[in-house]
Design a protein around this motif. Structure first.
Motif, mmCIF file in Angstrom:
data_model
loop_
_atom_site.group_PDB
_atom_site.id
_atom_site.type_symbol
_atom_site.label_atom_id
_atom_site.label_comp_id
_atom_site.label_asym_id
_atom_site.label_seq_id
_atom_site.Cartn_x
_atom_site.Cartn_y
_atom_site.Cartn_z
ATOM 1 N N ALA A 137 14.619 18.996 -33.520
ATOM 2 C CA ALA A 137 14.901 17.948 -34.505
ATOM 3 C C ALA A 137 13.994 18.115 -35.724
ATOM 4 O O ALA A 137 14.439 17.951 -36.870
ATOM 5 C CB ALA A 137 14.683 16.568 -33.878
ATOM 6 N N GLU A 138 12.735 18.462 -35.477
ATOM 7 C CA GLU A 138 11.800 18.675 -36.582
ATOM 8 C C GLU A 138 12.205 19.891 -37.410
ATOM 9 O O GLU A 138 12.144 19.870 -38.647
ATOM 10 C CB GLU A 138 10.381 18.882 -36.030
ATOM 11 C CG GLU A 138 9.657 17.591 -35.723
ATOM 12 C CD GLU A 138 9.438 16.738 -36.953
ATOM 13 O OE1 GLU A 138 10.314 15.881 -37.214
ATOM 14 O OE2 GLU A 138 8.441 16.919 -37.652
ATOM 15 N N VAL A 139 12.616 20.949 -36.708
ATOM 16 C CA VAL A 139 13.057 22.158 -37.410
ATOM 17 C C VAL A 139 14.256 21.834 -38.302
ATOM 18 O O VAL A 139 14.308 22.207 -39.477
ATOM 19 C CB VAL A 139 13.428 23.260 -36.385
ATOM 20 C CG1 VAL A 139 14.105 24.429 -37.078
ATOM 21 C CG2 VAL A 139 12.191 23.722 -35.636
ATOM 22 N N VAL A 140 15.205 21.081 -37.730
ATOM 23 C CA VAL A 140 16.419 20.734 -38.474
ATOM 24 C C VAL A 140 16.059 19.838 -39.665
ATOM 25 O O VAL A 140 16.568 20.018 -40.774
ATOM 26 C CB VAL A 140 17.439 20.043 -37.541
ATOM 27 C CG1 VAL A 140 18.606 19.481 -38.337
ATOM 28 C CG2 VAL A 140 17.941 21.028 -36.493
ATOM 29 N N ARG A 141 15.153 18.879 -39.415
ATOM 30 C CA ARG A 141 14.733 17.989 -40.502
ATOM 31 C C ARG A 141 14.132 18.805 -41.653
ATOM 32 O O ARG A 141 14.465 18.605 -42.825
ATOM 33 C CB ARG A 141 13.697 16.987 -39.983
ATOM 34 C CG ARG A 141 13.369 15.879 -40.963
ATOM 35 C CD ARG A 141 12.553 14.809 -40.288
ATOM 36 N NE ARG A 141 11.185 15.259 -40.054
ATOM 37 C CZ ARG A 141 10.170 14.983 -40.874
ATOM 38 N NH1 ARG A 141 10.388 14.267 -41.955
ATOM 39 N NH2 ARG A 141 8.970 15.422 -40.619
ATOM 40 N N GLY A 142 13.268 19.750 -41.292
ATOM 41 C CA GLY A 142 12.675 20.616 -42.313
ATOM 42 C C GLY A 142 13.740 21.367 -43.089
ATOM 43 O O GLY A 142 13.708 21.448 -44.317
ATOM 44 N N ALA A 193 10.154 8.129 -33.597
ATOM 45 C CA ALA A 193 9.494 7.753 -32.347
ATOM 46 C C ALA A 193 9.793 8.785 -31.264
ATOM 47 O O ALA A 193 8.897 9.235 -30.543
ATOM 48 C CB ALA A 193 9.973 6.370 -31.910
ATOM 49 N N TYR A 194 11.054 9.172 -31.161
ATOM 50 C CA TYR A 194 11.466 10.144 -30.146
ATOM 51 C C TYR A 194 10.697 11.451 -30.318
ATOM 52 O O TYR A 194 10.108 11.978 -29.365
ATOM 53 C CB TYR A 194 12.973 10.382 -30.246
ATOM 54 C CG TYR A 194 13.455 11.673 -29.623
ATOM 55 C CD1 TYR A 194 13.380 11.862 -28.243
ATOM 56 C CD2 TYR A 194 13.972 12.698 -30.404
ATOM 57 C CE1 TYR A 194 13.801 13.043 -27.668
ATOM 58 C CE2 TYR A 194 14.395 13.877 -29.842
ATOM 59 C CZ TYR A 194 14.313 14.049 -28.476
ATOM 60 O OH TYR A 194 14.723 15.220 -27.916
ATOM 61 N N VAL A 195 10.676 11.959 -31.540
ATOM 62 C CA VAL A 195 10.010 13.236 -31.794
ATOM 63 C C VAL A 195 8.524 13.140 -31.472
ATOM 64 O O VAL A 195 7.973 13.987 -30.771
ATOM 65 C CB VAL A 195 10.215 13.665 -33.264
ATOM 66 C CG1 VAL A 195 9.283 14.816 -33.630
ATOM 67 C CG2 VAL A 195 11.668 14.066 -33.496
ATOM 68 N N GLU A 196 7.894 12.060 -31.924
ATOM 69 C CA GLU A 196 6.446 11.959 -31.734
ATOM 70 C C GLU A 196 6.078 11.805 -30.266
ATOM 71 O O GLU A 196 5.090 12.355 -29.807
ATOM 72 C CB GLU A 196 5.876 10.797 -32.565
ATOM 73 C CG GLU A 196 5.845 11.073 -34.064
ATOM 74 C CD GLU A 196 5.145 12.379 -34.433
ATOM 75 O OE1 GLU A 196 4.248 12.810 -33.696
ATOM 76 O OE2 GLU A 196 5.527 12.989 -35.457
#
Lengths: 345, 383
Positions: free
Chosen positions: B267-272, B119-122
């Protein structure tokens, strides 16, 4: 040279007591039977086209004032909207007779031989607004205060000069976004809001409680917004004194609504009123010398109105601007302003 | 079996089309420069940087170096640059911490955590950052108390103007303490280097002593050289707090905005990066008896870092450039002072060149450092 010629002409005229000999520009206005007057094409309250495409506003009424005084008919003002720097060029190039578009009179501009600054119709300047709860009555008490101002504006320089000269410490909040700037001021993040006084007056209305804010008496930059004409002594005199009639009318309580009744009952009026409107009045004598209609003072007041009428009509409390004339420098000197009515006698 | 043919050697000969493209580009550039100069001359404007020594005449909302309106334009540009660098550095750390935490949570075991992170990222990567900044600013100035009713915890004060805190007042003799701290750090560094070279483990007591040196030595210096230590505590006087240190509210709001905004992207980069690590790695770590935290710290993160550096590099450069939205809420960064100078000096071309040059230098410096770091890490991997 033009000036010299017209002064020589005026002197000769006086010497031979010729009934009327006006300047070349005034002659041109009378010959064309219209007065070309330049205004700002879009400045709410000062000059904006209405639904019929006719310019309306505070500044446009001074075009009408000049047309009423010179041609006896305010509708003979040919009002044209034009950009700031072009307006001055147009006058110098004889493309218009005068301009009423919030031009600040400055020394270098007046030194230009193609322009004559005639009468200041609006005194503006940069000022300070504070919440009344701050308990401050003068900007000199603002040592240590935080001042909100628009980022990148000359306001920043004027503040730095003014506080620097007085050795007053302050902190500036130079906020570019207007909403952020006003929120910062209304929430008390800034103690003071600095801007042009007219802007302060209208911005104050954006608060939920406009009455809790006050504008300090100090105005730290001078912006005398002045009527500009082509250099022509007769035209300059006509415009200057037409404006003085509007100011005198304010002092005497004459308005466009009561002027007809007053003129019909002139015998019982004060001497000063008689000097404006009577057949053998000082105004009528001026008309003869300048080549104006004999009843020019009556025409100005009946068709345009007294100064405060014009102000109230476009900028006053009943308008969206809600400016209280008595709080600005545009009130009469007697009311604490700077509008000084010259005697017509 | 036919052996794979070697790749064709890279062509060294220049094609006519290459020459034409480069020549055309140069021609367009030259034409643009010539045109600008000719137009400026026609308008009676002579380009030059002489104005930089003239008096600036305007004030700034905050400055890390001493500055007064009577200082030069060059100095106020330096003030803006320092403010931009400081803001960027704070945002960078904040965004990284937020990004790594949410990145870890988004692939973590907790479904609620994963949902929250998503939710935060989106939300934050789909909102314009200027809008976020203005909303936070308006909320902060209206939500926090006026300076006279500031929330105070001891000598710390929070109001809708600023965060005020006590600071140690610097003086001439302070340099003794600073020098002592540097010496302490130097000794620690040399000691570690020697131990690493000798490849031997040191006792816990020894390590503790070395680690304490940078603190103990300055304290000793203060006693020996009688360095006066005075603390300036903020006090409410007149309109505002006087004395002590101060962080303006807009600085805090901008840092929070960019921290949250870029945190979501990081956060998305780290998730990837985390998803790119084969599951076998963590399973092997578990089989070896490593705790989950040890497995992250020792097995996963070192590999993730290598993967995420190039996209992070991109994020950081964007972050540095995005600090320029600070102008909206009154932080005197490079863009703000440059805009004011253009309005006052009417030197738009020169000021834009200077501003562009400074941002370019900042971002290039950052990218080069990260690229070098990345090369070093990958070299170690292949070693």
């Amino acid at each position: 040279m033009k000036n010299l010629l017209s002064s020589v002409a005026a002197l000769t005229a006086a010497f031979f007591a010729t009934p009327a000999l006006s300047g070349p520009v005034l002659d041109d206005i009378i010959a064309k039977d219209k007065l070309i007057c330049l205004v700002n094409p879009n400045s709410p309250g000062f000059s904006v086209p209405d639904s019929q495409g006719v310019f309306q506003g505070f500044n446009t009424d001074f075009c009408r004032m000049a047309a009423a005084a010179i041609l006896g008919d305010a509708t003979k003002a040919d009002i044209r909207g034009i950009g700031f720097s072009d307006s001055m060029k147009t006058i110098v190039a004889d493309g218009a007779h005068m301009a009423s578009r919030s031009i600040t009179a400055t020394g270098t501009r007046d030194a230009d031989p193609g322009l004559a600054f005639v009468a200041t119709t609006f005194f503006d300047g940069q000022g300070f607004m504070v919440p009344k709860t701050l308990g401050v009555s003068s900007a000199t008490e603002l040592n240590g205060a935080t001042v909100c101002a628009e980022d990148g504006s000359t306001t920043l320089l004027n503040i730095a000069d003014w506080f620097g000269d007085r050795d007053i410490q302050y902190r500036v909040e130079n906020i570019a976004d207007k909403t952020a700037r006003l929120e910062a001021f209304f929430s008390g993040k800034c103690d003071v809001y600095a801007s042009d006084v007219t802007a302060l007056l209208s911005d104050r209305l954006l608060s939920d409680t406009p009455e809790t804010y006050t504008i300090l008496p100090e105005v730290i930059s001078a912006e005398p917004l002045t009527l500009v004409t082509q250099p022509d002594q007769a035209l300059e005199a006509a415009v200057f004194w037409a404006f003085q009639v509007m100011l005198n009318a304010d002092i005497l309580g004459v308005t466009s609504k009561n002027v007809t009744a007053i003129v019909e009952d002139l015998e019982s009026q004060p001497k000063a009123v008689q000097r404006l409107f009577a057949e053998d009045s000082a105004a009528a004598e001026m008309a003869g010398k300048l080549g104006l209609p004999k009843d020019w003072a009556f025409q100005v007041i009946s068709q345009v109105g007294a100064y405060s009428e014009v102000f109230e009509r476009h900028l006053g409390k009943e308008t969206p601007f809600g400016i209280d004339l008595s709080e600005t420098a545009n009130a009469l000197v007697g009311d604490g302003g700077q509008m000084y009515a010259y005697p017509i006698r | 079996m036919i052996p794979p043919s070697p790749p064709p050697p890279a062509e060294k000969r220049l094609h006519l089309s290459d020459i034409a493209a480069v020549g055309g580009l140069a021609l367009v550039l030259a034409l643009a420069v010539f045109n600008v100069l000719a137009n400026m001359e026609a308008a009676g404007v002579s380009p030059g940087f002489g104005f930089l020594v003239r008096e600036a005449g305007f004030d700034v909302s905050s400055s890390l170096i001493p500055y007064a309106p009577s200082d030069s334009y060059a100095r106020v540009i330096l003030v803006g640059l320092a403010n931009t660098v400081f803001l960027a550095a704070v945002c960078l750390v904040l965004a990284t911490v937020i990004g790594v935490v949410f990145g870890l949570v988004s692939v973590g075991p907790s479904p609620i955590g994963r949902a929250l992170a998503l939710a935060y990222v989106e939300v934050f990567r789909n909102l314009p950052k200027l809008l976020v900044l203005l909303i936070l600013f308006v909320l902060a100035v209206n939500g926090l108390p006026h300076v006279r009713e500031a929330i105070s915890v001891g000598p710390f004060h929070l109001s809708n103007r600023s965060v005020n805190f006590p600071v140690v007042v610097s003086n001439q003799r302070m340099w003794f303490a600073v020098a002592a701290a540097v010496v302490g750090l130097g000794i620690g560094f040399l000691w570690r280097a020697r131990h690493k070279l000798a490849d031997r483990r040191s006792g816990a007591a020894e390590t503790a002593a070395i680690n304490l040196l940078p603190i103990a030595l300055p304290l000793l210096a203060i006693l020996v050289f009688q360095v006066p230590v005075t603390v300036s505590v903020p006090e409410l006087k007149g309109f505002d707090f006087q004395g002590g240190g101060r962080l303006s509210l807009q600085f805090v709001v901008i840092a929070a905005t960019l921290g949250i905004y870029h945190g979501a992207q990081i956060a998305e980069v780290v998730r990837g990066g985390l998803l790119a690590i084969p599951k076998g790695q963590t399973e092997a770590a578990k089989a070896l008896g490593l705790t989950p935290w040890q497995s992250i710290r020792l097995i996963v993160l070192p590999q993730v870092i290598r993967i995420v550096i190039p996209p992070m590099n991109n994020q950081y450069v964007n972050l540095v450039k995005n600090t320029s939205i600070a102008i909206a809420v009154g932080y005197s960064d490079l863009m703000s002072v440059s805009g004011t100078i253009i309005n006052q000096s009417f030197k738009p071309l020169e000021m834009m060149l200077i501003t562009m040059g400074l941002y370019l230098a900042l971002c290039l410096g950052l990218t080069t450092t990260f690229n070098r770091f990345h090369r070093r890490l990958t070299r170690r991997e292949t070693r």
